[in-house]
Write a protein that holds these residues in place. Sequence first.
Motif, PDB file in Angstrom:
ATOM      1  N   VAL A   1       0.822  -1.207   0.000  1.00 47.80           N
ATOM      2  CA  VAL A   1       0.000   0.000   0.000  1.00 47.80           C
ATOM      3  C   VAL A   1       0.858   1.259   0.000  1.00 47.80           C
ATOM      4  CG1 VAL A   1      -2.003  -1.124   1.036  1.00 47.80           C
ATOM      5  CG2 VAL A   1      -0.429   0.125   2.504  1.00 47.80           C
TER       6      VAL A   1
ATOM      7  N   GLU B   1     -13.768   6.665   6.720  1.00 45.30           N
ATOM      8  CA  GLU B   1     -14.305   6.689   5.360  1.00 45.30           C
ATOM      9  C   GLU B   1     -15.638   7.415   5.294  1.00 45.30           C
ATOM     10  OE1 GLU B   1     -11.445   3.298   5.720  1.00 45.30           O
ATOM     11  OE2 GLU B   1     -13.083   4.063   6.958  1.00 45.30           O
TER      12      GLU B   1
ATOM     13  N   ASP C   1     -15.555  10.883   2.870  1.00 40.76           N
ATOM     14  CA  ASP C   1     -16.085  10.652   1.526  1.00 40.76           C
ATOM     15  C   ASP C   1     -16.886  11.880   1.096  1.00 40.76           C
ATOM     16  OD1 ASP C   1     -17.301   9.864  -0.829  1.00 40.76           O
ATOM     17  OD2 ASP C   1     -18.366   8.165   0.056  1.00 40.76           O
TER      18      ASP C   1
ATOM     19  N   ALA D   1      -4.831   3.792   2.167  1.00 44.54           N
ATOM     20  CA  ALA D   1      -5.204   2.873   1.089  1.00 44.54           C
ATOM     21  C   ALA D   1      -6.720   2.851   0.918  1.00 44.54           C
ATOM     22  CB  ALA D   1      -4.663   1.479   1.371  1.00 44.54           C
ATOM     23  N   SER D   2      -7.431   2.848   2.022  1.00 39.85           N
ATOM     24  CA  SER D   2      -8.895   2.848   1.978  1.00 39.85           C
ATOM     25  C   SER D   2      -9.443   4.160   1.417  1.00 39.85           C
ATOM     26  CB  SER D   2      -9.442   2.595   3.383  1.00 39.85           C
ATOM     27  OG  SER D   2     -10.838   2.550   3.373  1.00 39.85           O
TER      28      SER D   2
ATOM     29  N   ARG E   1      -7.950   6.175  -0.622  1.00 36.53           N
ATOM     30  CA  ARG E   1      -7.639   6.219  -2.051  1.00 36.53           C
ATOM     31  C   ARG E   1      -8.626   5.369  -2.849  1.00 36.53           C
ATOM     32  NH1 ARG E   1      -2.479   7.820  -4.226  1.00 36.53           N
ATOM     33  NH2 ARG E   1      -1.752   9.497  -2.901  1.00 36.53           N
ATOM     34  N   GLN E   2      -9.112   4.290  -2.270  1.00 36.16           N
ATOM     35  CA  GLN E   2     -10.136   3.494  -2.944  1.00 36.16           C
ATOM     36  C   GLN E   2     -11.428   4.283  -3.106  1.00 36.16           C
ATOM     37  OE1 GLN E   2     -10.129  -0.075  -0.478  1.00 36.16           O
ATOM     38  NE2 GLN E   2      -9.222  -1.209  -2.186  1.00 36.16           N
TER      39      GLN E   2
ATOM     40  N   HIS F   1      -7.457  10.775  -4.014  1.00 34.99           N
ATOM     41  CA  HIS F   1      -6.170  10.453  -4.623  1.00 34.99           C
ATOM     42  C   HIS F   1      -5.000  11.243  -4.049  1.00 34.99           C
ATOM     43  CE1 HIS F   1      -6.072  14.055  -7.261  1.00 34.99           C
ATOM     44  NE2 HIS F   1      -7.373  13.987  -7.066  1.00 34.99           N
TER      45      HIS F   1
END
Length: 135
Positions: A21, A70, A74, A106-107, A109-110, A114
Amino acid sequence: MSAGGRGGTEPVGIDELLEQVRAGFVRVGPREAVAAAADGALLVDIRYAELRERDGLIPGALVVERNELEWRLDPRGSHRVPQAVSHDLRIVVVCDEGYASSLAVASLRQLGLHRATDLIGGFQAWRAAGLPVEA
């Protein structure tokens, strides 16, 4: 299919996962985090309450415990914080020592964030660098 229903994929250890990651983004040191914040980046402290109470806070950092991260960052989420206005938002995630924050990035970026990264060494590196800490 292999045992465990993984379709032939071998399990990965945490050290290998961290390496994978982290290869996907450039991490920042404490002084770079200060510069990023001065340029408008959002510092996000994901440490749990006991660590924040024990060690203090980074002035101006947004506190979002890891289990809510998240949902709060978001930009399209219904539970987002007011600062989560764009997928282009620069985010520097801070945990205690710089491990959980890499997985959190990593989460993020998913989710399309970015420009998310994390602080090498986490809060402990921040404090060791002599940067401001609030009680």
